[in-house]
Design a protein around this motif. Sequence first.
Motif, PDB file in Angstrom:
ATOM      1  N   THR A 294     -67.252  -7.780  33.798  1.00 33.35           N
ATOM      2  CA  THR A 294     -67.821  -9.126  33.922  1.00 33.35           C
ATOM      3  C   THR A 294     -67.476  -9.920  32.672  1.00 33.35           C
ATOM      4  OG1 THR A 294     -69.939  -8.380  33.024  1.00 33.35           O
ATOM      5  CG2 THR A 294     -69.774  -8.552  35.420  1.00 33.35           C
TER       6      THR A 294
ATOM      7  N   LEU B 272     -65.771 -10.567  27.525  1.00 32.86           N
ATOM      8  CA  LEU B 272     -65.258  -9.758  28.626  1.00 32.86           C
ATOM      9  C   LEU B 272     -65.792  -8.356  28.384  1.00 32.86           C
ATOM     10  CD1 LEU B 272     -63.476  -9.096  30.994  1.00 32.86           C
ATOM     11  CD2 LEU B 272     -61.485  -9.229  29.523  1.00 32.86           C
ATOM     12  N   ASP B 273     -66.643  -7.873  29.279  1.00 29.67           N
ATOM     13  CA  ASP B 273     -67.243  -6.554  29.100  1.00 29.67           C
ATOM     14  C   ASP B 273     -66.964  -5.655  30.291  1.00 29.67           C
ATOM     15  OD1 ASP B 273     -68.913  -5.811  26.715  1.00 29.67           O
ATOM     16  OD2 ASP B 273     -69.667  -7.843  27.055  1.00 29.67           O
ATOM     17  N   VAL B 274     -66.665  -4.396  29.976  1.00 27.73           N
ATOM     18  CA  VAL B 274     -66.640  -3.380  31.021  1.00 27.73           C
ATOM     19  C   VAL B 274     -68.073  -2.891  31.169  1.00 27.73           C
ATOM     20  CG1 VAL B 274     -65.746  -1.134  31.711  1.00 27.73           C
ATOM     21  CG2 VAL B 274     -64.290  -2.741  30.461  1.00 27.73           C
ATOM     22  N   ASN B 275     -68.633  -3.067  32.354  1.00 21.99           N
ATOM     23  CA  ASN B 275     -70.032  -2.695  32.581  1.00 21.99           C
ATOM     24  C   ASN B 275     -70.182  -1.283  33.121  1.00 21.99           C
ATOM     25  OD1 ASN B 275     -69.760  -5.862  33.841  1.00 21.99           O
ATOM     26  ND2 ASN B 275     -71.021  -5.501  32.040  1.00 21.99           N
ATOM     27  N   GLY B 276     -69.093  -0.764  33.649  1.00 26.92           N
ATOM     28  CA  GLY B 276     -69.113   0.602  34.166  1.00 26.92           C
ATOM     29  C   GLY B 276     -67.688   1.068  34.368  1.00 26.92           C
TER      30      GLY B 276
ATOM     31  N   LYS C 183     -65.822  -1.680  36.366  1.00 27.42           N
ATOM     32  CA  LYS C 183     -66.475  -2.939  36.707  1.00 27.42           C
ATOM     33  C   LYS C 183     -66.407  -3.835  35.477  1.00 27.42           C
ATOM     34  CE  LYS C 183     -69.909  -0.721  39.718  1.00 27.42           C
ATOM     35  NZ  LYS C 183     -69.906  -1.405  41.020  1.00 27.42           N
TER      36      LYS C 183
END
Lengths: 470, 470
Positions: free
Chosen positions: B329, B302-306, B327
């Motif tokens: 994903t 689970l990554d915060v991309n922005g 954001k």
Amino acid sequence: MTDPVLSHALAHEAALVDALIKLVACPSVGADPAMAQGMEDARSQIEARLDMAGFRNRQRLQPGDHSGQPAIYAERLDAPGKPTLLVYAHYDVQPADPLDKWQTPPFTVTERDGRLFGRGISDDKGPMLIALEALSAFIAVEGALPVNIKLLIEGEEETGSPSLPGILEEHRALLKADAVLSADGARWLPDLVALNVGSRGNAGFEIRLQTAGQDLHSGRYGGIVRNALHEMSRLIASLHDASGRIAAPGFYDGVTDPSTAEREEISGIPFDENSMLGPIGGAAHGEAGFNTLERLWLRPTLDVNGMWGGYTGAGSKTVIPNEAFAKLTMRLVPGQDPQHVQDAVIAHLEALLPEGATLEITGERGACGAYAVPGGHPLLCAASDALAQTTGTTPRKVRIGATLPLTEMVKRILGLDTVMFSFALSDENFHAPNEFFRRSSIADGLAAWVCILRKVAARDPADFVPYRPE
Amino acid sequence: MTDPVLSHALAHEAALVDALIKLVACPSVGADPAMAQGMEDARSQIEARLDMAGFRNRQRLQPGDHSGQPAIYAERLDAPGKPTLLVYAHYDVQPADPLDKWQTPPFTVTERDGRLFGRGISDDKGPMLIALEALSAFIAVEGALPVNIKLLIEGEEETGSPSLPGILEEHRALLKADAVLSADGARWLPDLVALNVGSRGNAGFEIRLQTAGQDLHSGRYGGIVRNALHEMSRLIASLHDASGRIAAPGFYDGVTDPSTAEREEISGIPFDENSMLGPIGGAAHGEAGFNTLERLWLRPTLDVNGMWGGYTGAGSKTVIPNEAFAKLTMRLVPGQDPQHVQDAVIAHLEALLPEGATLEITGERGACGAYAVPGGHPLLCAASDALAQTTGTTPRKVRIGATLPLTEMVKRILGLDTVMFSFALSDENFHAPNEFFRRSSIADGLAAWVCILRKVAARDPADFVPYRPE
């Protein structure tokens, strides 16, 4: 029986409004180089007014490198044996943007329902002219001022007074006084007779957290490296504990808990939290153990004002950001040293930084300590007596959560305490479209200024000695 | 003794390179409407090649609404009683930007040190022509293919294959096969003989957190209301626990721990973590209890991309932001349902939302489950045997941390498993400037494709039945 000086001043109210309309018509936006003529026009109008009133030794105090806006100085020292006050105001105003939000042109004063609309009319041209009119009335009626007055009207207040410390240093002898009486520094609630006795300080900086040399694709690196936004979020979330207290060790060094008297003073204020928070759609939230006014006036804060990193455009991008940024500022209370507090926050962040990540501190803003007028200060007593006499109500002692660099600068450089005696009110849209000034504040202000000058004249200059340097 | 089909193919290597140069010269950037002619030129070249080789029933499969790029279909069904493979490739390429980072023009192939440089040469024009050349060689030498082949060469792979599900649905009967053999899907390390047996899925969305109706000034509201960036940071920091495990209840539903066999397979891979992480300046970090390859291949992320909010311009602004954005994903592994996982994360965020704050879910991206080829799948066995025979080394089973929507789409819609059999290598700068293809991969690839077709031909079509629908 009305004071004949006040009668004279009140009789000239229409002329004061005319002068105010003319002064507002000078777009003295110091932040905008294109408005240099507006700055010069404002200076000229004020200087002409001072000359006409009979002020002496008028001069411009140029910033040391001549790149800033000059302050206007003038004096009237014809009250030997009486206290000397340094009266402060400023002639610069905030930019008028966004122009399309103004109902009437910002530099053309319009009156509606007892309110005079125009940029800078409440902050600080109206309150400044009230002070000058009260002083002029004394000279006109009595041929002299009841106390010695030195005027300092600066042109950089809205841009953070960057030249003011230099001017204070350079003209230390010229500006020697017993205390500062400021025509700037708005009153709080329209229906509350009150005196501002303190303001919070501030400090701030920006941080950049880096976890890798480049942005990475989450398909190739997802789950095996750190994400700068995760780490930044962890750092920011760590700044406050579950009770809303700031968690950086040392942050509260020097802060004393509110005294019983302070808490009683605050709890006695007729303040409706809902009327403050309702319109902005926010819920009360803050440090446990304190109510809203205590939090706002007596407790320091730490806020992230901006934060960003990674992909912030439209749609989705599966990037693992390698860097993240945040801007932080603090509001400080008496007892806190801005540098010590800032160091404490940085040390806290660095202690939580994971291995392999780096933290860079950038963009430090100018720091400024909190300020509070000593409780028994003779100018504060005079101000309180004057308001009690002119309003029939003993003023409440209130504070502001914001920062007034002037107060800290004159205390630090000249050793002088400041009493805020503006007749602007905090709901008058200063720094925003449709700034206005209540016409009724003119009479209130003239009465209070005439009265406070008499109260100070009744004081022995020796009363000020304990609060002055040397 | 060399297979005569392979001999024939190898003898035509120079012609293959010529064809590749000509195909790369068509700027088939599907994302750029200005390059429509490049797309059409690429299609025409491929179609001419298929006709010349002797493929039949060639046709364009138009997307349902005709707004997308057609896929090219052709077949050769002259191996009765043999398995039928759907061979997949794509003719579209990534944009060449940033052009100034290319050492030679992107659409003019240049050879340096055994490497052919050009946009799309590794992804996927080189690997596609290897597959077509191997097939052509069979027809040329033996007059027929050893298995039944259906070709599906699409033109929207680089833009997320938006029309592919519709094409698969509409041409279900035409595309009926036993399995999919893909000429796309790069090999991993140049010095490791390996087969990709699985890829992660993905899902994602954007969140907006609001704490008040407007931005607030920290002087007037600092310490008495919530700050949207503090709350957002707290939410983001809550997504992972101290061990690096994702904290949203239900996130891991359906995920099984790696088996001993899987862990042994992975630990046997000669993988140097430092050679992967050193160049990107990152440190190994992830879920406790798993090593880097296990994290990358077998564990969801689970990554915060922005993330952004408040004031992000130059200098300092003492604002308390009323809203913050992020954001997110996820990369998913087998057993996870994308919608269930996304719901779990949203429920976790909502459960932690403080009173008075609101959370809005926006910008959902298309979700796609993970994919893994079943361990005993006959096409996987054929691929493994072919690589073992042509390289002398039993291939390792590896996975990729990224997402290949094709694999999930053909499984979901046609019920077919896919084996990745590209001869691109993951270091060949696809999606980046100076994309290249190793010239030596041509011979390696031809040998492997000829071999795998023979291995599949030796299989009983009944072997595929357990892995096919109905």
